[in-house]
Design an enzyme around this catalytic site. Sequence first.
Site, mmCIF file in Angstrom:
data_model
loop_
_atom_site.group_PDB
_atom_site.id
_atom_site.type_symbol
_atom_site.label_atom_id
_atom_site.label_comp_id
_atom_site.label_asym_id
_atom_site.label_seq_id
_atom_site.Cartn_x
_atom_site.Cartn_y
_atom_site.Cartn_z
ATOM 1 N N ARG A 19 0.819 -1.217 0.000
ATOM 2 C CA ARG A 19 0.000 0.000 0.000
ATOM 3 C C ARG A 19 0.850 1.263 0.000
ATOM 4 N NH1 ARG A 19 -3.358 -0.520 5.109
ATOM 5 N NH2 ARG A 19 -1.344 -1.325 5.735
ATOM 6 N N ASN A 37 -6.145 -2.773 2.283
ATOM 7 C CA ASN A 37 -6.092 -4.214 2.502
ATOM 8 C C ASN A 37 -7.519 -4.742 2.636
ATOM 9 O OD1 ASN A 37 -3.300 -4.414 2.566
ATOM 10 N ND2 ASN A 37 -3.173 -4.239 4.780
#
Length: 99
Positions: A19, A37
């Site tokens: 990320r 996520n």
Amino acid sequence: MPIQRHVHVRGLVQGVYYRDTCRQLAEESGVTGWVRNLHNGDVEAVFEGASSKVARLVRWAAAGPGAAEVTGCTVAPEEPEGHGDFRILPDARPAQPPA
């Protein structure tokens, strides 16, 4: 004219700076949207911007950062939403069964 792509990435993609690296690359490229996520270990992202820049992020998403092991990546076109920046969203929570 901006485009938007919704990306779903499977494999070993959590705990490998996926990320944060995604956010950095998006910001450097001028791409807006988000990444987060999922509860099942996958990662989901939305990329919005110029076609060539979004395509670059989509290609990166299919490989991920060096420590990732991507086993699948699906991409769906969407209508641009006018995202103002690129953010890391909180993790998605699994659906709760009805009480």
